[in-house]
Scaffold this active site. Structure first.
Site, PDB file in Angstrom:
ATOM      1  N   GLU A   1      -1.680   9.256   0.569  1.00  0.00           N
ATOM      2  CA  GLU A   1      -2.018   8.938  -0.806  1.00  0.00           C
ATOM      3  C   GLU A   1      -1.543  10.047  -1.743  1.00  0.00           C
ATOM      4  O   GLU A   1      -1.630  11.231  -1.417  1.00  0.00           O
ATOM      5  CB  GLU A   1      -3.535   8.780  -0.907  1.00  0.00           C
ATOM      6  CG  GLU A   1      -4.068   8.461  -2.275  1.00  0.00           C
ATOM      7  CD  GLU A   1      -5.582   8.360  -2.291  1.00  0.00           C
ATOM      8  OE1 GLU A   1      -6.132   8.130  -3.368  1.00  0.00           O
ATOM      9  OE2 GLU A   1      -6.187   8.523  -1.212  1.00  0.00           O
TER      10      GLU A   1
ATOM     11  N   GLU B   1       0.820  -1.211   0.000  1.00  0.00           N
ATOM     12  CA  GLU B   1       0.000   0.000   0.000  1.00  0.00           C
ATOM     13  C   GLU B   1       0.856   1.264   0.000  1.00  0.00           C
ATOM     14  O   GLU B   1       0.411   2.322  -0.464  1.00  0.00           O
ATOM     15  CB  GLU B   1      -0.921   0.014   1.222  1.00  0.00           C
ATOM     16  CG  GLU B   1      -1.999  -1.059   1.224  1.00  0.00           C
ATOM     17  CD  GLU B   1      -3.068  -0.833   0.181  1.00  0.00           C
ATOM     18  OE1 GLU B   1      -3.388   0.337  -0.110  1.00  0.00           O
ATOM     19  OE2 GLU B   1      -3.584  -1.833  -0.371  1.00  0.00           O
TER      20      GLU B   1
END
Length: 258
Positions: A105, A87
């Site tokens: 992100e 991730e």
């Protein structure tokens, strides 16, 4: 005696089977070996994901890395670090050694959806943050409640406080999601597939963990994402000196709810 036995079981779940935390299985030197590039200059999260933060966060989830026999406990730590490494990987997977390069992100969008129980706070963004890249208000809210931190009001804590960051990832790992078991129950062998799971190809193993975390990678054959998650996992299991087990991919599994 029945109530006493029940109390003992609760205590075993809360404190872990052996009463120890994960530091008995993963030393600082092993942590550095597993996540060896996270503090390189190229990684935006350099200096953030510390061994101390990981160990301290794990103490809030005592069943993590302490359930089952020694190999099972190691396998859970390897699986957790593998999924979260994928991730947060900083480069194309390559040798699967570039996990934990990012704490937020890249190119985030608006992750607020109407939810009466977990309403968005004005001017706050619930984009992916931390090892699991937790996102959306309906995840920040319950995660914050579980770890006793108001993450709806202060979502940026997940990218500024390393212990809270790890706690959100562990909360997601340990908590069953809608229609899904917890990753913890799957990797420790507690989860047993229902008839519907079996019909959907969901069989015990690491592949179901990927299905829980990102089901859109499942049921469509081999994908770069699926290969990356498996690559990290195999590397970490090798360092731990354990077998990764069977059923590592979800290529033939239908996503949960699908």
């Amino acid at each position: 005696m029945g109530s006493l036995c029940g109390l003992v079981l609760v205590l075993m779940w809360t404190l872990g089977v052996n009463g120890k935390d994960v530091s008995s299985l993963i030393s600082r030197s092993m942590f550095e070996k597993l996540l060896k590039h996270r503090n390189d200059d190229i990684c935006p999260a350099r200096g953030f994901y510390t061994y101390e933060a990981f160990i301290n966060a794990a103490k809030s989830f005592r069943a993590f890395g302490t359930s089952g026999n020694r190999d099972t406990r190691k396998r859970e730590i390897a699986a957790f670090l593998a999924q979260t490494s994928h991730e947060t990987t900083g480069l194309p997977d390559g040798p699967y050694a570039w996990g934990y390069c990012f704490k937020e992100e890249q190119n985030p969008t608006d992750y607020c959806v109407p939810d009466p129980e977990w309403p968005c706070v004005p001017n706050k963004n619930y984009h992916g943050r931390g090892p699991i890249q937790i996102s959306y208000n309906f995840n920040y809210g319950p995660a914050g409640k579980a770890i006793r931190s108001n993450l709806l009001k202060n979502p940026s804590l997940v990218a500024s406080n390393p212990t809270i960051s790890f706690k959100t990832a562990l909360w997601f790992w340990m908590t069953p999601q809608s229609l899904k078991p917890s990753s913890h129950d799957v990797i420790t062998g507690v989860w047993k597939p229902s008839a519907a799971d079996s019909a959907a190809g969901r069989v015990p193993g690491y592949g179901v963990v990927t299905n829980i975390i990102n089901g859109i990678e499942c049921g469509i054959g081999s994908t770069p994402g699926g290969e990356g998650r498996i690559g990290f996992y195999k590397r970490y299991c090798s360092i731990f000196g354990i077998s990764p087990g069977k059923n590592l991919d979800c290529y033939s599994q239908k996503p949960f709810g699908g």
